[in-house]
Design a protein around this motif. Structure first.
Motif, mmCIF file in Angstrom:
data_model
loop_
_atom_site.group_PDB
_atom_site.id
_atom_site.type_symbol
_atom_site.label_atom_id
_atom_site.label_comp_id
_atom_site.label_asym_id
_atom_site.label_seq_id
_atom_site.Cartn_x
_atom_site.Cartn_y
_atom_site.Cartn_z
ATOM 1 N N LYS A 190 0.812 -1.223 0.000
ATOM 2 C CA LYS A 190 0.000 0.000 0.000
ATOM 3 C C LYS A 190 0.841 1.267 0.000
ATOM 4 C CE LYS A 190 -0.790 0.480 5.015
ATOM 5 N NZ LYS A 190 0.244 -0.457 5.438
ATOM 6 N N ASP A 191 2.138 1.138 0.292
ATOM 7 C CA ASP A 191 3.029 2.300 0.303
ATOM 8 C C ASP A 191 3.598 2.633 -1.074
ATOM 9 O OD1 ASP A 191 2.929 2.589 3.173
ATOM 10 O OD2 ASP A 191 4.283 0.860 3.320
ATOM 11 N N ILE A 192 3.443 1.727 -2.041
ATOM 12 C CA ILE A 192 4.123 1.864 -3.329
ATOM 13 C C ILE A 192 3.314 2.736 -4.299
ATOM 14 C CG2 ILE A 192 4.968 0.599 -5.349
ATOM 15 C CD1 ILE A 192 6.680 0.294 -2.833
ATOM 16 N N ASP A 193 4.026 3.654 -4.956
ATOM 17 C CA ASP A 193 3.392 4.584 -5.903
ATOM 18 C C ASP A 193 3.463 4.117 -7.357
ATOM 19 O OD1 ASP A 193 2.836 6.252 -3.813
ATOM 20 O OD2 ASP A 193 4.305 7.787 -4.332
ATOM 21 N N LEU A 194 4.511 3.366 -7.705
ATOM 22 C CA LEU A 194 4.757 3.010 -9.106
ATOM 23 C C LEU A 194 5.321 1.597 -9.172
ATOM 24 C CD1 LEU A 194 5.100 3.881 -12.148
ATOM 25 C CD2 LEU A 194 7.383 4.707 -11.504
ATOM 26 N N ILE A 195 4.791 0.790 -10.085
ATOM 27 C CA ILE A 195 5.305 -0.568 -10.305
ATOM 28 C C ILE A 195 5.641 -0.729 -11.783
ATOM 29 C CG2 ILE A 195 4.850 -3.048 -10.187
ATOM 30 C CD1 ILE A 195 2.781 -2.476 -7.999
ATOM 31 N N ILE A 196 6.884 -1.109 -12.060
ATOM 32 C CA ILE A 196 7.313 -1.401 -13.430
ATOM 33 C C ILE A 196 7.840 -2.834 -13.456
ATOM 34 C CG2 ILE A 196 8.773 -0.756 -15.369
ATOM 35 C CD1 ILE A 196 9.083 2.014 -14.111
ATOM 36 N N VAL A 197 7.270 -3.657 -14.305
ATOM 37 C CA VAL A 197 7.747 -5.030 -14.476
ATOM 38 C C VAL A 197 8.399 -5.149 -15.845
ATOM 39 C CG1 VAL A 197 7.122 -7.460 -14.697
ATOM 40 C CG2 VAL A 197 6.062 -6.060 -12.919
ATOM 41 N N ALA A 198 9.651 -5.537 -15.855
ATOM 42 C CA ALA A 198 10.379 -5.801 -17.096
ATOM 43 C C ALA A 198 10.297 -7.299 -17.391
ATOM 44 C CB ALA A 198 11.833 -5.358 -16.970
ATOM 45 N N THR A 199 9.740 -7.641 -18.529
ATOM 46 C CA THR A 199 9.608 -9.057 -18.877
ATOM 47 C C THR A 199 9.360 -9.227 -20.369
ATOM 48 O OG1 THR A 199 8.442 -11.127 -18.347
ATOM 49 C CG2 THR A 199 7.105 -9.114 -18.432
ATOM 50 N N PHE B 88 -2.351 -8.996 -22.334
ATOM 51 C CA PHE B 88 -2.915 -7.976 -21.462
ATOM 52 C C PHE B 88 -3.924 -8.651 -20.560
ATOM 53 C CE2 PHE B 88 -5.404 -7.985 -25.394
ATOM 54 C CZ PHE B 88 -6.710 -8.053 -24.947
ATOM 55 N N PRO B 89 -4.109 -8.128 -19.332
ATOM 56 C CA PRO B 89 -3.490 -6.920 -18.775
ATOM 57 C C PRO B 89 -2.009 -7.120 -18.488
ATOM 58 C CG PRO B 89 -4.667 -8.083 -17.059
ATOM 59 C CD PRO B 89 -4.992 -8.803 -18.342
ATOM 60 N N SER B 90 -1.356 -6.051 -18.092
ATOM 61 C CA SER B 90 0.077 -6.112 -17.822
ATOM 62 C C SER B 90 0.363 -6.983 -16.595
ATOM 63 C CB SER B 90 0.640 -4.707 -17.585
ATOM 64 O OG SER B 90 0.131 -4.170 -16.374
ATOM 65 N N THR B 91 1.516 -7.594 -16.588
ATOM 66 C CA THR B 91 1.942 -8.385 -15.437
ATOM 67 C C THR B 91 2.050 -7.512 -14.190
ATOM 68 O OG1 THR B 91 3.130 -9.905 -16.899
ATOM 69 C CG2 THR B 91 3.772 -9.907 -14.572
ATOM 70 N N SER B 92 2.436 -6.247 -14.375
ATOM 71 C CA SER B 92 2.556 -5.337 -13.235
ATOM 72 C C SER B 92 1.223 -5.145 -12.518
ATOM 73 C CB SER B 92 3.107 -3.981 -13.689
ATOM 74 O OG SER B 92 2.286 -3.427 -14.699
ATOM 75 N N CYS B 93 0.126 -5.134 -13.270
ATOM 76 C CA CYS B 93 -1.193 -5.008 -12.636
ATOM 77 C C CYS B 93 -1.532 -6.259 -11.823
ATOM 78 C CB CYS B 93 -2.268 -4.769 -13.691
ATOM 79 S SG CYS B 93 -2.309 -3.072 -14.317
ATOM 80 N N LEU B 94 -1.098 -7.414 -12.279
ATOM 81 C CA LEU B 94 -1.332 -8.650 -11.537
ATOM 82 C C LEU B 94 -0.497 -8.666 -10.256
ATOM 83 C CD1 LEU B 94 -1.330 -11.123 -14.558
ATOM 84 C CD2 LEU B 94 -3.271 -9.952 -13.509
ATOM 85 N N VAL B 95 0.731 -8.166 -10.340
ATOM 86 C CA VAL B 95 1.564 -8.040 -9.138
ATOM 87 C C VAL B 95 0.942 -7.041 -8.170
ATOM 88 C CG1 VAL B 95 3.817 -7.305 -8.254
ATOM 89 C CG2 VAL B 95 3.689 -8.693 -10.345
ATOM 90 N N GLN B 96 0.446 -5.943 -8.700
ATOM 91 C CA GLN B 96 -0.214 -4.934 -7.878
ATOM 92 C C GLN B 96 -1.320 -5.562 -7.026
ATOM 93 O OE1 GLN B 96 -3.159 -2.551 -9.783
ATOM 94 N NE2 GLN B 96 -2.675 -0.712 -8.616
ATOM 95 N N GLN B 97 -2.152 -6.379 -7.667
ATOM 96 C CA GLN B 97 -3.230 -7.055 -6.952
ATOM 97 C C GLN B 97 -2.680 -8.000 -5.889
ATOM 98 O OE1 GLN B 97 -6.365 -6.726 -6.747
ATOM 99 N NE2 GLN B 97 -6.966 -8.627 -5.716
ATOM 100 N N ASN B 98 -1.620 -8.719 -6.224
ATOM 101 C CA ASN B 98 -1.054 -9.713 -5.303
ATOM 102 C C ASN B 98 -0.473 -9.085 -4.041
ATOM 103 O OD1 ASN B 98 -1.721 -11.718 -7.113
ATOM 104 N ND2 ASN B 98 0.342 -11.906 -7.978
ATOM 105 N N ILE B 99 0.111 -7.886 -4.163
ATOM 106 C CA ILE B 99 0.774 -7.273 -3.006
ATOM 107 C C ILE B 99 -0.068 -6.180 -2.357
ATOM 108 C CG2 ILE B 99 3.063 -7.819 -3.933
ATOM 109 C CD1 ILE B 99 3.374 -4.856 -4.663
ATOM 110 N N GLY B 100 -1.252 -5.939 -2.877
ATOM 111 C CA GLY B 100 -2.133 -4.944 -2.276
ATOM 112 C C GLY B 100 -1.699 -3.513 -2.489
ATOM 113 N N ALA B 101 -1.065 -3.245 -3.653
ATOM 114 C CA ALA B 101 -0.576 -1.885 -3.945
ATOM 115 C C ALA B 101 -1.665 -1.098 -4.668
ATOM 116 C CB ALA B 101 0.698 -1.957 -4.785
ATOM 117 N N LYS B 102 -2.765 -0.829 -3.971
ATOM 118 C CA LYS B 102 -3.951 -0.272 -4.609
ATOM 119 C C LYS B 102 -3.746 1.114 -5.211
ATOM 120 C CE LYS B 102 -7.178 -2.904 -1.748
ATOM 121 N NZ LYS B 102 -8.327 -2.840 -0.804
ATOM 122 N N SER B 103 -2.770 1.861 -4.708
ATOM 123 C CA SER B 103 -2.570 3.227 -5.194
ATOM 124 C C SER B 103 -1.515 3.331 -6.287
ATOM 125 C CB SER B 103 -2.178 4.143 -4.025
ATOM 126 O OG SER B 103 -3.181 4.156 -3.034
#
Length: 333
Positions: free
Chosen positions: A80-89, A96-111
């Motif tokens: 929840k503290d993270i502002d930006l997620i970039i996944v290189a792959t 689609f959707p991006s892998t970064s969005c799937l990681v976002q869901q997994n770690i609870g980085a809603k913002s």
């Protein structure tokens, strides 16, 4: 201080590092039973002794999430503290959707704002430089950068020229403004005229998935090894020299050199042409093989963990990949 003024003075560094590799290990002796090769042949030409392979059903977002969780714990942050997620792959879970969005869901980085970056083996270096630019602007407080690949599903396991080289894994870092050290200089480059030397033809708009594309084995990685070797050495050596010069750091003051973990012959040649003493070069490809976009971040994590990098040390990370792409980062730990 105005945002524009702040952007010119802000240093971006690392709050936490993480990595993850699947538990299954495929050794050179295992490969001897699959293709016409030998442990001696593989080690003498690549330096690789084993690689980690994901179980069927394990996705890039799965292993990216595990590496991210290690980095977040080290940074004393939660999703929840993270502002930006970039996944290189180059091996996303799906187009689609991006892998970064799937990681976002997994770690609870809603913002968090999320996107993927495709630069093959240069991916993590490109992603770190991209995150640095966003953070220098003051738009975001921090960024979670991940390089992750499940390459085993895209390797032709009957082709001994490629199947011996690659492994699965993920590396991650949390980046944010720092008071001391951080990234001092960066370099990036691309050359689309050499795209044909390293590519996977199937799966995109040129050759969409079909019975014909599968029958023609278009969904496997293809590589012209000799051409890639020559270009990788020259581009990584030149990029290393530029980033050292731009940082105004004397070459002898670089304490650790982390090149893309492709094979030992390339790494040794890059070190020679970049005038880097071999004893300063960090290598772990003997345990993991070439993990593409994950390679440099996994190596950075282990180099720090093993004490090869200490506070105040100057570190060069350099990579080369399909595209062709190449890039380097010089940072002070």
């Amino acid at each position: 201080m105005s945002p524009s003024r702040a952007s010119r003075t802000r240093r971006i560094g690392f709050l936490g590092l993480g990595m993850y590799v699947p538990p299954k290990v495929l050794t050179n002796h295992d490969l001897e039973k699959m293709v016409e090769t030998s442990d001696e042949w593989i080690v003498s030409r690549t330096g690789i002794r084993e690689r980690h392979i994901a179980d069927p059903g394990t996705t890039t977002s799965d292993i990216a999430t595990k590496a991210a969780q290690v980095a977040l714990k080290q940074a004393h942050l939660s999703g929840k503290d993270i502002d930006l997620i970039i996944v290189a792959t180059t091996t996303p879970d799906m187009l689609f959707p991006s892998t970064s969005c799937l990681v976002q869901q997994n770690i609870g980085a809603k913002s968090a704002v999320c996107f993927d970056l495709s630069a093959a083996c240069s991916g993590s270096v490109f992603a770190m430089i991209t995150a640095q630019q966003y953070l220098m602007s003051g738009r975001y407080r921090n960024a979670l950068v991940i390089g992750a690949e499940v390459l085993s599903g895209f390797i032709d396991w009957t082709d001994r020229g490629t199947c011996i080289l690659f492994g699965d894994g993920a590396g991650a870092c949390v980046m944010a403004p720092v008071r001391r050290g951080g990234i001092l200089a960066t370099d990036m480059g691309s050359d689309g005229s050499a795209a044909e030397y390293l590519y996977m033809p199937g799966g995109g708009s040129k050759y969409p998935p079909s019975h014909a594309s599968v029958d023609q084995r278009l969904h496997f990685l293809r590589m012209s090894g000799g051409e890639v070797f020559k270009l990788a050495v020259r581009r990584m050596a030149d990029s290393t020299k530029r980033v050292i010069k731009d940082a105004k750091v004397k070459p002898e003051h670089v304490e650790c050199f982390i090149p893309h973990q492709a094979n030992t012959r390339i790494i040794e040649a890059v070190a020679k042409w970049a005038d880097v003493p071999i004893e300063k070069v960090y290598m772990n490809l003997q345990r993991y093989g070439n993990t593409s976009a994950a390679s440099t971040l996994i190596a950075l994590y282990e180099a720090v963990k093993e004490g090869r990098i200490k506070k105040g040390d100057h570190v060069v990370m350099v990579a080369f990949g399909a595209g062709l792409t190449w890039g380097s980062v010089l940072l002070q730990w």
